[in-house]
Design an enzyme around this catalytic site. Structure first.
Site, mmCIF file in Angstrom:
data_model
loop_
_atom_site.group_PDB
_atom_site.id
_atom_site.type_symbol
_atom_site.label_atom_id
_atom_site.label_comp_id
_atom_site.label_asym_id
_atom_site.label_seq_id
_atom_site.Cartn_x
_atom_site.Cartn_y
_atom_site.Cartn_z
ATOM 1 N N ASP A 129 -3.986 23.200 6.834
ATOM 2 C CA ASP A 129 -4.287 21.941 5.572
ATOM 3 C C ASP A 129 -5.069 22.282 4.521
ATOM 4 O OD1 ASP A 129 -4.791 19.335 5.059
ATOM 5 O OD2 ASP A 129 -4.997 18.503 6.632
ATOM 6 N N ASN A 184 1.005 -1.122 -0.323
ATOM 7 C CA ASN A 184 -0.122 0.237 0.236
ATOM 8 C C ASN A 184 0.880 1.293 -0.113
ATOM 9 O OD1 ASN A 184 -1.694 2.049 2.146
ATOM 10 N ND2 ASN A 184 -2.363 1.689 0.786
ATOM 11 N N GLU A 230 -1.561 0.478 -5.466
ATOM 12 C CA GLU A 230 -0.351 1.524 -5.750
ATOM 13 C C GLU A 230 0.558 2.152 -6.370
ATOM 14 O OE1 GLU A 230 -3.704 2.950 -2.369
ATOM 15 O OE2 GLU A 230 -1.683 1.119 -2.489
#
Length: 446
Positions: A247, A141, A201
């Site tokens: 963020d 992953n 991925e």
């Protein structure tokens, strides 16, 4: 030649898209300001005060830039990523791993890596271009995670409730991992996509690179052989305060107890380049938002045939707002498309649905559709008390819920389409209605 960060920078340089900063700059607010001012240009800081390695940012700061990196067009970018997710390819194994050129054991990370303090008001230094490689069954992953420097060889890693979170939960908070930083943009896109736990991925990245990805084994982890920086470490089960962090919304996120990663070995290439991403900047938004669009497109297409495009909008932080363009065939298609988009990307707060003659990337065209094709009492749908995004500062902080809304700005069903289309000076006599009834070419996304 194997595609990597360096080949990408060379391409940017040839095309006049690489800006070199040759004067000394500290790894703090001055560097962050320059990245914020650069727009969609890549910036290479050649002299960073206190360090021997240059710093680069802005390599994925726009849709057009990402399209160039993947050898496609901005219009086809979402389809190229979707195709790689649907048909991942194997990577090539190699023993020639440039990242092994230098190794530092039990590194003092703040001395070796120019970890940036982006916002002095927050007093936090973050690694932001870091991709965690974790073992999962017979695959791996890949996922992006910001890492706050705690000191020495310790990092506090923000782990959201997805695949790495599940792997840590299975191991009681402990896990061995590798971390790659400074790779080709195709791998950064692959690490940003959202899919089922079975999605590998790394193979998605290989597909985006048309099978030209080389990986080397590092203690059982397949690591991109040409990564600029590789960390080999372990989550210990300990937690530490992480944050505040600026963020996607440009606002300060809260402080959370997050897993601690201890780095046992640091590898880097000869003449290595440190990769960073400005928190809350254009690149952060592009890497978060664009990889989500293929999933939204696919799920909306299952609900409403004739989906023309999907855009997570920069004004909506490339996360909270979306525009979906469809060719409505029946009454209620607009509402169904909006509901499907909300289900596909649960962090969404607002969806505007437009006809396929409206370019979803053109904010002015979308607003024009709202102004000329929408009546709020008929076309605005509000869903109260839905689970929202933790990034939305207006959410209910106790329940993490928000109201979501759909704005159906498609032509009212049953009304003549030509009544709602722009009249142009070049419409020929007698053919205007027929020409206007066809979708106009979409403006090139930026």
């Amino acid at each position: 030649m194997t595609p990597d960060l360096r080949t990408h920078l060379a391409t940017c340089d040839r095309n006049g898209l690489l800006e070199r900063v040759t004067r000394p700059v500290s790894p703090g607010a001055a560097l962050a300001r320059r990245l914020a001012e650069a727009g969609d240009r890549t910036v290479l800081f050649e002299r960073v005060v206190g360090y021997r390695t240059p710093v680069v940012g802005g390599i994925c700061a726009s849709r057009a830039g990402l399209a160039r990196a993947l050898d496609t067009t901005p219009e086809r970018l979402v389809h190229a990523v979707a195709a790689a997710i649907d048909a991942p390819r194997p990577w090539r194994s190699t023993r020639d791993a440039p990242f092994r050129a230098h190794v530092v054991r039990n590194p003092d990370l703040g001395r070796v890596v120019p970890v940036v303090e982006f916002y002095p008001s927050q007093r936090r230094r973050y690694l932001t271009g870091t991709i965690v490689i974790a073992r999962r069954g017979d695959g791996v992953n890949l996922s992006f995670h910001r890492m706050m420097l705690l000191g020495g060889n310790r990092l506090a890693v923000r782990v959201t409730p997805r695949h790495l979170h599940a792997l840590l939960a299975e191991g009681g908070g402990r896990a061995e991992v590798a971390v790659a930083c400074g790779v080709h943009p195709a791998l950064e896109i692959a690490a940003s996509v959202s899919g089922p736990p079975s999605l590998d991925e790394l193979r998605v990245g290989a597909a985006l690179l048309r099978g030209r990805l080389e990986c080397a084994d590092l203690d059982g982890f397949p690591v991109p052989a040409h990564a600029e920086l590789v960390l080999r470490g372990r989550f210990t089960g300990a937690l530490a305060d992480e944050g505040p962090f600026v963020d996607l919304t440009g606002t300060a996120d809260g402080v959370r107890r997050q897993p601690v990663l201890v780095v046992d070995r640091l590898y880097h290439r000869a003449g290595w380049i440190y990769r960073t991403i400005l928190p809350g900047g254009a690149e952060h938004k592009a890497l978060m938002g664009i990889p989500q669009e293929p999933r939204i497109l696919r799920i909306v297409a299952n609900a409403v045939p004739g989906v023309a495009g999907v855009a997570l909008t920069p004004g909506g932080c490339s996360w909270l707002h979306a525009v979906v363009a469809i060719r409505a065939r029946a009454a209620g298609d607009g509402r169904n498309a909006g509901l499907a988009a909300l289900a596909a990307h649960p962090s969404l707060k607002r969806v505007v649905v437009v006809d396929d003659d409206i370019d979803p990337f053109d904010a002015e065209a979308v607003e024009w559709a709202i102004a000329t094709r929408c009546q709020p009492d008929r076309d605005l749908f509000v869903i109260p008390d839905a689970r929202g995004s933790s990034l939305d500062p207006s959410r209910d902080p106790e329940t993490e819920t928000t109201a979501k809304w759909i704005l159906d700005a498609t032509i009212p069903f049953g009304r003549p389409r030509e009544e709602f289309l722009r009249v142009r000076p070049d419409d020929p006599p007698g053919k205007a209605a027929r020409r206007r009834a066809r979708p106009r070419p979409a403006r090139r996304p930026r």
